[in-house]
Scaffold this active site. Sequence first.
Site, mmCIF file in Angstrom:
data_model
loop_
_atom_site.group_PDB
_atom_site.id
_atom_site.type_symbol
_atom_site.label_atom_id
_atom_site.label_comp_id
_atom_site.label_asym_id
_atom_site.label_seq_id
_atom_site.Cartn_x
_atom_site.Cartn_y
_atom_site.Cartn_z
ATOM 1 N N ASP A 27 9.811 13.273 74.960
ATOM 2 C CA ASP A 27 10.847 13.608 73.978
ATOM 3 C C ASP A 27 10.381 14.541 72.854
ATOM 4 O O ASP A 27 10.760 14.358 71.689
ATOM 5 C CB ASP A 27 11.424 12.321 73.369
ATOM 6 N N GLU A 75 15.273 12.711 75.746
ATOM 7 C CA GLU A 75 16.279 11.672 75.507
ATOM 8 C C GLU A 75 17.603 12.353 75.197
ATOM 9 O O GLU A 75 17.651 13.261 74.346
ATOM 10 C CB GLU A 75 15.869 10.773 74.332
ATOM 11 N N LYS A 132 16.611 11.344 80.236
ATOM 12 C CA LYS A 132 16.746 9.886 80.174
ATOM 13 C C LYS A 132 17.743 9.490 79.093
ATOM 14 O O LYS A 132 17.716 10.044 77.989
ATOM 15 C CB LYS A 132 15.379 9.241 79.905
ATOM 16 N N VAL A 160 6.780 11.510 71.233
ATOM 17 C CA VAL A 160 7.357 10.808 70.081
ATOM 18 C C VAL A 160 8.506 9.897 70.522
ATOM 19 O O VAL A 160 9.151 10.168 71.531
ATOM 20 C CB VAL A 160 7.868 11.834 69.049
ATOM 21 N N THR A 161 8.754 8.850 69.737
ATOM 22 C CA THR A 161 7.921 8.364 68.667
ATOM 23 C C THR A 161 7.070 7.207 69.180
ATOM 24 O O THR A 161 7.466 6.504 70.108
ATOM 25 C CB THR A 161 8.745 7.884 67.450
ATOM 26 N N CYS A 165 10.022 5.361 71.842
ATOM 27 C CA CYS A 165 10.029 5.808 73.242
ATOM 28 C C CYS A 165 8.651 5.778 73.900
ATOM 29 O O CYS A 165 8.541 5.524 75.101
ATOM 30 C CB CYS A 165 10.672 7.179 73.346
HETATM 31 N N1 TIU Z 1 12.142 9.382 71.530
HETATM 32 C C1 TIU Z 1 12.310 8.369 70.694
HETATM 33 O O1 TIU Z 1 11.377 7.725 70.258
HETATM 34 N N2 TIU Z 1 13.620 8.127 70.264
HETATM 35 C C2 TIU Z 1 13.948 7.615 69.047
HETATM 36 O O2 TIU Z 1 15.109 7.431 68.726
HETATM 37 N N3 TIU Z 1 12.908 7.344 68.198
HETATM 38 C C3 TIU Z 1 12.991 6.961 66.900
HETATM 39 O O3 TIU Z 1 11.950 6.625 66.344
HETATM 40 N N4 TIU Z 1 14.144 6.969 66.284
#
Ligand code: TIU
Length: 223
Positions: A27, A75, A132, A160-161, A165
């Site tokens: 992501d 995402e 995803k 991240v994060t 995820c």
């Molecule tokens: N990719 C992912 O971690 N999606 C999130 O929404 N992470 C947050 O920390 N918000």
Amino acid sequence: MADIVTIAAEPAPFDLEPSRAALVLIDMQRDFLLPGGFGETLGNDVSQLQKVVPPLAELLDAARAAGMLVIHTREGHKPDLSDCPPAKLNRGEPSKRIGDPGAFGRILIRGEYGHDIIDELAPAAGEVVIDKPGKGAFYATDLHTVLDEHGITQLLVTGVTTEVCVHTTTREANDRGFDCVVVSDCVGSYFPEFQRVGLEMIAAQGGIFGWTAPSAALIAALT
Ligand code: TIU
């Protein structure tokens, strides 16, 4: 590619088998890293994630040069939001919701500029991109099939994060039988405390769901 290279990792050395390992970039999308995207609408300081980009770009170069399988995830949701459950859409009090117009198009919607991966880490031709709808990269995707088709048993997890995820994907991967090394300087959180504890949680209890290692150790092993 080298057969097996032992790398310094926590909680114990990790035997990396590059031909059976994939680099997974989770992501690294504009909506999480740039002002105006999903991350910022949740009230986050998106600059916290920028520090991941230089070391991850270096690791990506090394993985590509070593001929490793590279997998990117994004995402996001269909434009009609039919794959976004109310539990996700209506959570919290964001300044904007998924699907609303943001600085880079509709937030977390596939095909929008903000949904795509940042220029520095743009997928190369032939690299796998997994779209995803969830936090984990296995839910409602064909990731496991792709990994099996390539004979992958080990994942180098980045992106991240860290506590969302990256953790969800690593925990799922561990349950599905993959050995996961989370690359400590190539994962990022909006929250420094979550970054520290998120990494500690992985390697605690004898590596309860994975290993952690810095990118330098992996780059040295791959080059
Ligand atoms: N990719 C992912 O971690 N999606 C999130 O929404 N992470 C947050 O920390 N918000």
